[in-house]
Write a protein that holds these residues in place. Structure first.
Motif, PDB file in Angstrom:
ATOM      1  N   SER A   1       0.823  -1.213   0.000  1.00  0.00           N
ATOM      2  CA  SER A   1       0.000   0.000   0.000  1.00  0.00           C
ATOM      3  C   SER A   1       0.857   1.263   0.000  1.00  0.00           C
ATOM      4  N   PRO A   2       0.279   2.390  -0.428  1.00  0.00           N
ATOM      5  CA  PRO A   2       0.971   3.667  -0.304  1.00  0.00           C
ATOM      6  C   PRO A   2       1.248   4.024   1.162  1.00  0.00           C
ATOM      7  N   GLU A   3       0.371   3.588   2.053  1.00  0.00           N
ATOM      8  CA  GLU A   3       0.557   3.865   3.481  1.00  0.00           C
ATOM      9  C   GLU A   3       1.838   3.218   4.019  1.00  0.00           C
ATOM     10  N   TYR A   4       2.189   2.051   3.450  1.00  0.00           N
ATOM     11  CA  TYR A   4       3.413   1.381   3.885  1.00  0.00           C
ATOM     12  C   TYR A   4       4.644   2.218   3.554  1.00  0.00           C
ATOM     13  N   GLN A   5       4.602   2.942   2.450  1.00  0.00           N
ATOM     14  CA  GLN A   5       5.727   3.810   2.092  1.00  0.00           C
ATOM     15  C   GLN A   5       5.928   4.893   3.151  1.00  0.00           C
ATOM     16  N   GLU A   6       4.824   5.415   3.659  1.00  0.00           N
ATOM     17  CA  GLU A   6       4.905   6.410   4.733  1.00  0.00           C
ATOM     18  C   GLU A   6       5.443   5.773   6.012  1.00  0.00           C
ATOM     19  N   TRP A   7       4.970   4.553   6.338  1.00  0.00           N
ATOM     20  CA  TRP A   7       5.450   3.773   7.480  1.00  0.00           C
ATOM     21  C   TRP A   7       6.972   3.595   7.388  1.00  0.00           C
ATOM     22  N   LYS A   8       7.439   3.153   6.224  1.00  0.00           N
ATOM     23  CA  LYS A   8       8.878   2.959   6.007  1.00  0.00           C
ATOM     24  C   LYS A   8       9.658   4.245   6.241  1.00  0.00           C
ATOM     25  N   GLN A   9       9.141   5.341   5.718  1.00  0.00           N
ATOM     26  CA  GLN A   9       9.826   6.622   5.850  1.00  0.00           C
ATOM     27  C   GLN A   9       9.932   7.054   7.314  1.00  0.00           C
ATOM     28  N   LEU A  10       8.907   6.762   8.087  1.00  0.00           N
ATOM     29  CA  LEU A  10       8.907   7.125   9.502  1.00  0.00           C
ATOM     30  C   LEU A  10       9.838   6.250  10.339  1.00  0.00           C
ATOM     31  N   LEU A  11       9.943   4.948  10.021  1.00  0.00           N
ATOM     32  CA  LEU A  11      10.561   4.009  10.955  1.00  0.00           C
ATOM     33  C   LEU A  11      11.833   3.303  10.500  1.00  0.00           C
ATOM     34  N   HIS A  12      11.963   2.995   9.231  1.00  0.00           N
ATOM     35  CA  HIS A  12      13.032   2.079   8.825  1.00  0.00           C
ATOM     36  C   HIS A  12      14.442   2.596   9.082  1.00  0.00           C
TER      37      HIS A  12
END
Length: 98
Positions: free
Chosen positions: A69-80
């Motif tokens: 999902s596009p939301e996962y890209q935001e998740w990655k940007q915040l945490l990875h």
């Protein structure tokens, strides 16, 4: 229901920043289809070590619905960028003992 489990290590000195970012990321994951609940635990013995447990309706809700999902890209940007090394994610299903 499946349980996603991830033990991960946050770079030294970034724990407070990580926890703040995770609060924001929690809003993302909790809005996804198939999401049931999540829990983040901080290890008492090892500084920077965390356990993330996420309950999903199905494996595909996590691996396809969330991860693609596009939301996962935001998740990655915040945490990875906090992880060192990058964690392994595993999925578990309940064993019926009765």
């Amino acid at each position: 229901m499946i349980l996603e489990a991830m033990i991960h290590h946050v770079k030294r000195g970034m724990e407070i920043e990580y926890e703040e970012a995770f609060r924001k990321a929690s809003l993302i994951i909790s809005s996804m289809n198939g999401y049931i609940s999540h829990d983040l635990q901080r290890c008492m013995e090892v500084e920077g070590k965390y356990l993330l447990l996420v309950k999903w309706d199905s494996l595909e809700d996590h691996t396809i619905g969330f991860r693609e999902s596009p939301e996962y890209q935001e998740w990655k940007q915040l945490l990875h960028h906090f992880y060192d090394p990058f964690p392994t994610v595993e999925h578990f299903e309940k064993v019926n003992l009765s």
